[in-house]
Design a protein around this motif. Structure first.
Motif, PDB file in Angstrom:
ATOM      1  N   ASN A 131     -44.623 -77.027  44.617  1.00 42.82           N
ATOM      2  CA  ASN A 131     -45.048 -77.665  45.859  1.00 42.82           C
ATOM      3  C   ASN A 131     -45.808 -79.319  45.213  1.00 42.82           C
ATOM      4  O   ASN A 131     -45.661 -79.437  44.033  1.00 42.82           O
ATOM      5  CB  ASN A 131     -45.990 -76.859  46.410  1.00 42.82           C
ATOM      6  CG  ASN A 131     -47.490 -76.891  45.866  1.00 42.82           C
ATOM      7  OD1 ASN A 131     -47.472 -76.979  44.786  1.00 42.82           O
ATOM      8  ND2 ASN A 131     -48.185 -76.414  46.518  1.00 42.82           N
ATOM      9  N   GLN A 132     -46.050 -80.185  46.074  1.00 37.35           N
ATOM     10  CA  GLN A 132     -46.495 -81.439  45.859  1.00 37.35           C
ATOM     11  C   GLN A 132     -47.862 -81.416  44.796  1.00 37.35           C
ATOM     12  O   GLN A 132     -47.753 -82.117  43.838  1.00 37.35           O
ATOM     13  CB  GLN A 132     -46.776 -82.316  46.897  1.00 37.35           C
ATOM     14  CG  GLN A 132     -46.842 -83.704  46.627  1.00 37.35           C
ATOM     15  CD  GLN A 132     -45.804 -84.293  45.872  1.00 37.35           C
ATOM     16  OE1 GLN A 132     -44.775 -84.308  46.257  1.00 37.35           O
ATOM     17  NE2 GLN A 132     -45.984 -85.187  44.557  1.00 37.35           N
ATOM     18  N   VAL A 188     -53.133 -75.622  46.891  1.00 40.43           N
ATOM     19  CA  VAL A 188     -52.963 -74.824  45.735  1.00 40.43           C
ATOM     20  C   VAL A 188     -51.635 -75.128  45.089  1.00 40.43           C
ATOM     21  O   VAL A 188     -50.694 -75.197  45.748  1.00 40.43           O
ATOM     22  CB  VAL A 188     -53.186 -73.165  46.436  1.00 40.43           C
ATOM     23  CG1 VAL A 188     -52.816 -72.150  45.277  1.00 40.43           C
ATOM     24  CG2 VAL A 188     -54.453 -73.028  47.031  1.00 40.43           C
ATOM     25  N   PRO A 189     -51.735 -75.124  43.805  1.00 41.15           N
ATOM     26  CA  PRO A 189     -50.400 -75.469  43.084  1.00 41.15           C
ATOM     27  C   PRO A 189     -49.694 -74.328  43.259  1.00 41.15           C
ATOM     28  O   PRO A 189     -50.209 -73.097  42.982  1.00 41.15           O
ATOM     29  CB  PRO A 189     -50.929 -75.885  41.608  1.00 41.15           C
ATOM     30  CG  PRO A 189     -52.263 -75.208  41.520  1.00 41.15           C
ATOM     31  CD  PRO A 189     -52.843 -75.317  43.100  1.00 41.15           C
ATOM     32  N   VAL A 190     -48.114 -74.221  43.491  1.00 46.81           N
ATOM     33  CA  VAL A 190     -47.187 -73.509  43.751  1.00 46.81           C
ATOM     34  C   VAL A 190     -46.162 -73.551  42.625  1.00 46.81           C
ATOM     35  O   VAL A 190     -45.573 -74.511  42.618  1.00 46.81           O
ATOM     36  CB  VAL A 190     -46.776 -73.180  45.061  1.00 46.81           C
ATOM     37  CG1 VAL A 190     -45.898 -71.921  45.287  1.00 46.81           C
ATOM     38  CG2 VAL A 190     -47.969 -72.995  46.229  1.00 46.81           C
ATOM     39  N   THR A 201     -42.047 -76.374  53.029  1.00 47.17           N
ATOM     40  CA  THR A 201     -42.692 -75.454  53.574  1.00 47.17           C
ATOM     41  C   THR A 201     -43.926 -75.150  52.948  1.00 47.17           C
ATOM     42  O   THR A 201     -45.114 -74.760  53.317  1.00 47.17           O
ATOM     43  CB  THR A 201     -42.143 -74.212  53.924  1.00 47.17           C
ATOM     44  OG1 THR A 201     -40.711 -74.487  54.843  1.00 47.17           O
ATOM     45  CG2 THR A 201     -42.758 -73.175  54.556  1.00 47.17           C
ATOM     46  N   LEU A 202     -43.739 -75.356  51.489  1.00 43.81           N
ATOM     47  CA  LEU A 202     -45.028 -75.112  50.442  1.00 43.81           C
ATOM     48  C   LEU A 202     -46.102 -76.025  50.528  1.00 43.81           C
ATOM     49  O   LEU A 202     -47.261 -75.739  50.682  1.00 43.81           O
ATOM     50  CB  LEU A 202     -44.486 -75.096  49.254  1.00 43.81           C
ATOM     51  CG  LEU A 202     -43.450 -73.770  48.783  1.00 43.81           C
ATOM     52  CD1 LEU A 202     -42.883 -74.121  47.115  1.00 43.81           C
ATOM     53  CD2 LEU A 202     -43.622 -72.428  49.057  1.00 43.81           C
ATOM     54  N   ASP A 203     -45.727 -77.175  50.863  1.00 48.17           N
ATOM     55  CA  ASP A 203     -46.703 -78.121  50.874  1.00 48.17           C
ATOM     56  C   ASP A 203     -47.432 -78.049  52.437  1.00 48.17           C
ATOM     57  O   ASP A 203     -48.514 -78.401  52.157  1.00 48.17           O
ATOM     58  CB  ASP A 203     -45.823 -79.590  51.171  1.00 48.17           C
ATOM     59  CG  ASP A 203     -45.481 -80.070  49.664  1.00 48.17           C
ATOM     60  OD1 ASP A 203     -45.548 -79.590  48.852  1.00 48.17           O
ATOM     61  OD2 ASP A 203     -44.487 -81.011  49.839  1.00 48.17           O
ATOM     62  N   LEU A 204     -46.748 -77.593  53.400  1.00 44.90           N
ATOM     63  CA  LEU A 204     -47.398 -77.307  54.704  1.00 44.90           C
ATOM     64  C   LEU A 204     -48.408 -76.274  54.577  1.00 44.90           C
ATOM     65  O   LEU A 204     -49.434 -76.522  55.071  1.00 44.90           O
ATOM     66  CB  LEU A 204     -46.434 -77.117  55.556  1.00 44.90           C
ATOM     67  CG  LEU A 204     -46.522 -76.690  57.330  1.00 44.90           C
ATOM     68  CD1 LEU A 204     -47.376 -78.238  57.632  1.00 44.90           C
ATOM     69  CD2 LEU A 204     -45.629 -76.668  58.241  1.00 44.90           C
TER      70      LEU A 204
END
Length: 555
Positions: free
Chosen positions: A179-180, A164-166, A156-159
């Motif tokens: 995230n990626q 933006v790096p998370v 979900t973070l990638d989507l």
């Protein structure tokens, strides 16, 4: 004697004048800076005595006693009527992460989220608030509070945040989901080697985004530090949060010299009022500098220890156990370094004037570190080396705290936060020797109490309540969690004042309201020693004073 003789009258007059002067000198009151009266003062001295008044001069207590006596002896520049309220020594958090807490204030607060969906909602709100931030960060999620109790993945973070790096840190600080974009910036791939941690992969060998212990640093180390002015602002904002809950001293666990220098500069500028006991990260640079220059021991700042990590946390199964996890029979957790490295470090610190304070959660980690301590100290029982957390201890290892003179530094709210799932990790039998504060107190004779904030709440009264009632914020369970390891209210108060000071060799300066001590105190609306236990978490700090100066007043 003939009083009418001319030669007698001048002598008599001179004698009367002398007596008058002497009488005047005897009635002159000593000047002090502050006189507090009409209070219910818990001094937390050696007899746990109570008083109704005290005087302060030059930042220290000079007298404690009755209002009548002190008013007769002292003339104060400032006199405060406490209105019958309750006064305690300033609260001392013996284990927290103040610097990290301060710099993370702009991050998304994920504590108490009940699902991964709620985490995502908090992140989206945080991004709206800080749209220009280079990284999207958050802290406080706990999969044990979610349906299914499954660790999150990065899908979900990638989507939602592809550019933006998370980085989202678990509540214990020992795991994170990223995230990626963050993985790419850190250069982490499925083939990246890691020791003392886990880069989680799915059944096909693809990265899930979950990192545990040492693996989290591969990504977190890429987050840029805030500019000095921004960092100073955040530190002072964090200080206000501390003062509002009665904290006057903090043991900040795990800092580099640059971090300490930054806070020391704010102290010297009279902006940072909090007193700090700073534990150093045992990096080669920190060791080289401080071993050469020695400890720092001032009223405002103590730098006399190194903070070492033995293992991870129970919730993310990074705690190192003697036997496998009850809910993962093939896993025992792991040490973050080798036994040889811990042994070498302990020997090096033993040859210095510094303390060694080691994070140890699992029973295997505690056993290994206790044995290494015993070997390195060679009978020196007042070096006050510490075990931070001391969560799971085997019965065979428990006496080593007293045998080697090791300070148990514990966080009572860990017990009441973990009690819902700790049994799943440990099993019923092993759980009985976890969070065993009464037994640790019996072995060493003291406990240093802290919160581990931001892992737990910053309010020390939550820890007081957990220590004595073994209940959470909802007063659950009704009969308390493993009440055989609850401690008394006087001992809980000692643990967050004079015993916390003892753990850092500061007990001659802090933690008691008595002459010669630094005049740090808090005014509460509640008698912590007699109030119903369900009222303890709601007690209000009305005023906080440091060095006889008012630093917080509730409006």
């Amino acid at each position: 004697m003939n009083f009418s003789s001319p030669s007698v009258i001048p002598k008599l007059a001179a004698s009367l004048l002398a007596l008058t002067l002497l009488s005047g000198c005897g009635s002159k009151r000593e000047a002090v800076d502050l006189l507090v009266t009409n209070a219910s003062v818990y001094t937390v001295d050696s007899t746990f005595s109570k008083a109704e008044a005290f005087a302060v001069k030059d930042g220290k207590f000079v007298a404690v006693g009755s209002a009548a006596d002190l008013k007769g002896k002292y003339e104060a520049a400032q006199e405060v009527d406490a209105g019958g309220k309750f006064i305690y020594p300033g609260f001392y958090d013996a284990h927290c992460h103040f610097y990290r807490y301060a710099l993370a204030l702009p991050s998304a607060d994920l504590v108490g989220t009940n699902s991964w969906k709620e985490v995502i909602q908090e992140l989206q709100e945080n991004r709206k608030k800080y749209p220009q931030a280079a990284w999207l960060t958050g802290r406080g999620w706990d999969q044990n509070d979610w349906p299914g109790k499954q660790f999150p993945t990065k899908d979900t973070l990638d989507l939602l945040f592809p550019d933006v790096p998370v980085l989202l840190v678990r509540v214990d600080g020992h795991a994170a989901v990223v995230n990626q974009k963050a993985l790419d910036l850190a250069g982490v791939s499925a083939s990246t080697p890691i020791s003392g941690g886990t880069i989680t992969r799915d059944a096909q060998g693809h990265l899930t985004g979950l990192l545990v212990d040492n693996a989290t640093r591969l990504v977190s180390s890429k987050i840029p530090d805030p500019a000095p002015a921004e960092a100073a602002q955040l530190l002072l904002q964090a200080q206000q949060n501390c003062l509002a809950v009665g904290l006057t001293s903090l043991a900040d666990a795990g800092l580099d010299k640059a971090d300490i220098d930054q806070m020391a500069a704010l102290q010297q500028q009279k902006k940072l009022k909090l007193r700090l006991y700073a534990m150093l990260n045992p990096t080669p640079a920190n060791r080289a500098y401080y071993f050469k220059n020695g400890p720092v021991l001032t009223d405002q700042l103590t730098v006399s220890s190194f903070k070492v990590y033995a293992d991870g946390a129970l919730g993310s199964r990074g705690a190192c156990l003697v036997k496998p996890y009850a809910d993962k029979p093939k896993e025992t957790g792991f040490l973050l370094s080798t036994e040889k490295e811990y042994r070498t470090l302990a020997k090096e610190i033993a040859a210095s004037k510094f303390q060694m304070n080691t994070h140890a959660i699992g029973d295997s980690a505690n056993r290994i570190i206790l044995n290494i301590y015993g070997e390195a100290l060679q009978g020196q029982k007042d070096r006050r080396w510490r075990i931070e957390h001391a969560q799971v201890i085997t019965p065979a290892d428990m006496p080593k705290f007293g045998q080697f003179g090791i300070v148990p530094s514990v966080q009572p709210t860990h017990a009441t936060s973990d009690m819902y799932w700790a049994g799943e990790r440990l099993g019923a039998q092993r759980l009985k020797t976890a969070y065993a504060y009464a037994e640790l107190l019996k072995q060493y004779g003291q406990l240093a109490l802290g919160s581990d904030f931001p892992v737990e709440d910053i309010n020390p009264l939550f820890g007081f309540h957990s220590a004595v009632a073994r209940q959470d914020a909802k007063n659950f369970p009704a009969t308390g969690f493993q009440m055989e390891n609850a401690i008394s209210r006087p001992d809980a108060l000692r643990g967050m004042t004079t015993w916390a000071a003892h753990a850092g060799f500061e007990e001659k300066r802090k933690g008691q309201i008595k002459p010669g001590m630094l005049a740090d105190f808090v005014v509460l609306d509640t008698d912590l020693l007699t109030a119903p236990k369900e009222k303890l978490r709601g007690a209000q700090v009305l005023q906080t004073w440091i060095g006889g100066q008012s630093v917080f007043v509730r409006k």
